[in-house]
Structures are given as structure tokens and as C-alpha cells.
Design a protein around this motif. Sequence first.
Motif, short mmCIF file in Angstrom:
data_model
loop_
_atom_site.label_atom_id
_atom_site.label_comp_id
_atom_site.label_asym_id
_atom_site.label_seq_id
_atom_site.Cartn_x
_atom_site.Cartn_y
_atom_site.Cartn_z
N ALA A 67 67.53 -2.08 23.82
CA ALA A 67 68.79 -1.83 22.69
C ALA A 67 70.13 -1.49 23.75
CB ALA A 67 69.22 -1.60 21.41
N VAL A 68 70.87 -2.67 23.60
CA VAL A 68 71.95 -1.77 24.63
C VAL A 68 73.26 -1.58 23.10
CG1 VAL A 68 73.64 -1.86 25.11
CG2 VAL A 68 71.83 -3.43 26.86
N VAL A 69 74.16 -0.43 23.31
CA VAL A 69 74.48 0.15 21.84
C VAL A 69 75.78 0.37 22.38
CG1 VAL A 69 74.56 1.73 20.74
CG2 VAL A 69 72.55 1.62 21.59
N THR A 70 76.37 -0.37 21.64
CA THR A 70 78.03 0.10 22.15
C THR A 70 78.64 0.46 20.50
OG1 THR A 70 78.32 -2.14 23.15
CG2 THR A 70 79.73 -1.16 22.81
N PHE A 71 79.42 1.58 21.00
CA PHE A 71 79.99 2.58 19.87
C PHE A 71 81.59 2.76 20.27
CE2 PHE A 71 77.79 5.36 22.61
CZ PHE A 71 78.90 6.70 21.97
N GLY A 72 82.26 2.41 18.82
CA GLY A 72 83.77 2.82 19.79
C GLY A 72 83.75 4.76 18.69
N VAL A 73 84.93 5.05 18.92
CA VAL A 73 85.56 5.78 18.03
C VAL A 73 86.84 6.35 18.31
CG1 VAL A 73 85.92 8.60 18.97
CG2 VAL A 73 84.04 7.54 19.70
N VAL A 74 87.25 6.18 16.69
CA VAL A 74 88.64 5.66 16.67
C VAL A 74 89.39 7.16 16.03
CG1 VAL A 74 90.28 4.77 15.38
CG2 VAL A 74 88.65 3.20 15.73
#
Length: 160
Positions: A67-74
Motif C-alpha cells: 500500500a503506497v501511503v500519501t500523508f500531509g502535514v499542515v
Amino acid sequence: MNSGPFSIGLVIERLRAQVPTLQSVEGTAQYAAITNLREFRPDSAFVLLARERGDGEPPKAGGRQRAVVTFGVVLAVRNYRDQVGGEALDEVSPLIAQVRAALIGWTPTVNGGRPCQWLQGDVLDYDDSTLLWSDVFQTQHFIGGAPGHEPHQHAPPNRQ
């Protein structure tokens, strides 16, 4: 084997430990509860799971799948550009650099985790007092391997 989504809690823990200048590091629920820019606490971060996707390969033996995971840090920072005559990003740049340094190359402790890579950064929103910046990262983990998909173990014959 775990088939659940990637845990953003790992990223939250990493940022809390590695970026002490952040006043708070929270998750999706806290981010969603904020209704306007003025409610953001300065020097705070929010970690959001943006997307998980398969890599196009069929599951491996045992039912495991990448599973390729994309996450953001705001990041929420005080926008001082009007008061000091500078650019808003001049104020947030050191904090952005600290967050990136904490995450780029870091390998989350998950099954099949890979070093995080940075994908992009963007201004999300701003007003005269607050600026929101988002950095997007990518990593991977393995999901699957549900019961019944374990590699076959040959049991000794039943001798009665």
C-alpha cells in the motif's frame, strides 16, 4: 497481518519528538473541528492521511499487498507579513525545514515500511494573521495476509 490503514499516530509521535518548536501536533479529527483560520493555534501541526493505494501488483504469496501511503502535514503559523514588511513564508520557513528534516528519510515502524519522501508543499490558506502550509509525503506498508492465507505449514500425520 494488519489490513488497517496506515497509522498517522506514528507521524504524530515522530513530529512531537523531533520538532520541539511545535506547540501541538494533532490528527484529522482536530483539524476537521476547526471552522475558521483564527481558530488555528500558532506553530501547530496536523497530520492527515491523504490517500492509500495499491501499487498495481497483485497480492504476494500469503495475501500481502503493498500500500503506497500519501500523508500531509499542515502547519499553522502566525502571518506577520503586514507587520514586518516581509513575506509570510519567511516566518514559516524554519518550521517547514524542521518538519521536513524530521520526516524525509525516516522509515515508519510498519510492516514493509520504506523511508518517507517529500512530494510537494503548498500554501493552503491565509489571512492577515494566520498562514496554513501543507507538505505532502509518501511512504509504504504492507497490508493483508488475512487468516487462511498464511503460507502452508505441513503438519505431522495424525497417528492414532
